[in-house]
Design a protein around this motif. Structure first.
Motif, PDB file in Angstrom:
ATOM      1  N   THR A   6      13.891  18.241 -27.318  1.00 14.97           N
ATOM      2  CA  THR A   6      14.418  18.327 -28.676  1.00 14.97           C
ATOM      3  C   THR A   6      15.213  17.077 -28.992  1.00 14.97           C
ATOM      4  OG1 THR A   6      14.516  20.735 -28.567  1.00 14.97           O
ATOM      5  CG2 THR A   6      15.879  19.675 -30.238  1.00 14.97           C
ATOM      6  N   SER A  50       9.687  31.962 -26.785  1.00 12.19           N
ATOM      7  CA  SER A  50      10.697  32.624 -27.618  1.00 12.19           C
ATOM      8  C   SER A  50      12.115  32.242 -27.189  1.00 12.19           C
ATOM      9  CB  SER A  50      10.516  34.147 -27.600  1.00 12.19           C
ATOM     10  OG  SER A  50      10.699  34.653 -26.307  1.00 12.19           O
ATOM     11  N   ASN A  53      12.697  28.754 -28.569  1.00 12.30           N
ATOM     12  CA  ASN A  53      12.983  28.814 -30.008  1.00 12.30           C
ATOM     13  C   ASN A  53      14.409  29.273 -30.274  1.00 12.30           C
ATOM     14  OD1 ASN A  53      10.460  27.920 -30.835  1.00 12.30           O
ATOM     15  ND2 ASN A  53       9.613  29.979 -30.876  1.00 12.30           N
ATOM     16  N   LYS A  54      14.865  30.265 -29.520  1.00 18.26           N
ATOM     17  CA  LYS A  54      16.224  30.774 -29.697  1.00 18.26           C
ATOM     18  C   LYS A  54      17.249  29.682 -29.389  1.00 18.26           C
ATOM     19  CE  LYS A  54      19.385  34.325 -28.084  1.00 18.26           C
ATOM     20  NZ  LYS A  54      19.639  35.380 -27.121  1.00 18.26           N
ATOM     21  N   VAL A  56      16.809  26.382 -29.454  1.00 21.94           N
ATOM     22  CA  VAL A  56      16.756  25.332 -30.478  1.00 21.94           C
ATOM     23  C   VAL A  56      17.478  25.808 -31.741  1.00 21.94           C
ATOM     24  CG1 VAL A  56      15.233  23.994 -31.985  1.00 21.94           C
ATOM     25  CG2 VAL A  56      14.694  24.228 -29.555  1.00 21.94           C
ATOM     26  N   ASP A  57      17.330  27.072 -32.098  1.00 18.18           N
ATOM     27  CA  ASP A  57      18.073  27.616 -33.245  1.00 18.18           C
ATOM     28  C   ASP A  57      19.580  27.533 -33.002  1.00 18.18           C
ATOM     29  OD1 ASP A  57      15.803  28.170 -34.717  1.00 18.18           O
ATOM     30  OD2 ASP A  57      15.734  30.291 -34.137  1.00 18.18           O
ATOM     31  N   GLU A  58      20.022  27.808 -31.778  1.00 16.68           N
ATOM     32  CA  GLU A  58      21.449  27.692 -31.447  1.00 16.68           C
ATOM     33  C   GLU A  58      21.921  26.247 -31.609  1.00 16.68           C
ATOM     34  OE1 GLU A  58      22.366  29.205 -27.554  1.00 16.68           O
ATOM     35  OE2 GLU A  58      21.411  31.130 -27.970  1.00 16.68           O
ATOM     36  N   ARG A  60      20.621  23.981 -33.556  1.00 20.67           N
ATOM     37  CA  ARG A  60      20.641  23.687 -34.995  1.00 20.67           C
ATOM     38  C   ARG A  60      21.897  24.225 -35.674  1.00 20.67           C
ATOM     39  NH1 ARG A  60      14.577  25.433 -35.633  1.00 20.67           N
ATOM     40  NH2 ARG A  60      13.574  23.429 -35.347  1.00 20.67           N
ATOM     41  N   SER A  61      22.439  25.316 -35.137  1.00 20.04           N
ATOM     42  CA  SER A  61      23.602  25.948 -35.773  1.00 20.04           C
ATOM     43  C   SER A  61      24.926  25.284 -35.397  1.00 20.04           C
ATOM     44  CB  SER A  61      23.650  27.437 -35.430  1.00 20.04           C
ATOM     45  OG  SER A  61      24.007  27.622 -34.075  1.00 20.04           O
ATOM     46  N   THR A  68      16.760  18.458 -36.264  1.00 19.54           N
ATOM     47  CA  THR A  68      16.166  18.508 -34.932  1.00 19.54           C
ATOM     48  C   THR A  68      14.655  18.383 -35.058  1.00 19.54           C
ATOM     49  OG1 THR A  68      15.850  20.911 -34.840  1.00 19.54           O
ATOM     50  CG2 THR A  68      17.953  20.050 -34.027  1.00 19.54           C
ATOM     51  N   THR A  70      11.360  19.137 -32.197  1.00 25.81           N
ATOM     52  CA  THR A  70      11.064  19.583 -30.837  1.00 25.81           C
ATOM     53  C   THR A  70       9.585  19.439 -30.525  1.00 25.81           C
ATOM     54  OG1 THR A  70      12.874  21.180 -30.933  1.00 25.81           O
ATOM     55  CG2 THR A  70      11.206  21.559 -29.238  1.00 25.81           C
TER      56      THR A  70
END
Length: 76
Positions: A6, A50, A53-54, A56-58, A60-61, A68, A70
């Motif tokens: 990422t 999954s 993805n979780k 990468v979402d963290e 991003r937050s 980002t 990936t």
């Protein structure tokens, strides 16, 4: 095993804070500060897409993260 790479951009002046926050994450293996289009390259090693993805979402937050991108690889 799923490997994610990422690339992360951050707001000016937020580099150290973002770096420290990313380093805390369980499945983050390496974080490199780079020069060019992105500020950091993050190597992620998870058991599933999954979970990747979780995480990468963290990332991003995290306050200061502006973008980002990936790429995903998997062992054959």
């Amino acid at each position: 095993m799923v490997i994610g790479v990422t690339m992360v951009n951050v707001a000016p002046g937020k580099e150290k804070e973002v770096y420290l926050e990313i380093k805390k994450r369980k499945d983050v293996r390496e974080v490199y500060h780079v020069f060019g289009e992105f500020d950091f390259v993050v190597i992620i090693d998870t058991k599933s897409l999954s979970e990747l993805n979780k995480l990468v979402d963290e990332i991003r937050s995290i306050e200061g993260v502006t973008k980002t991108q990936t790429v995903v690889g998997a062992e054959i």
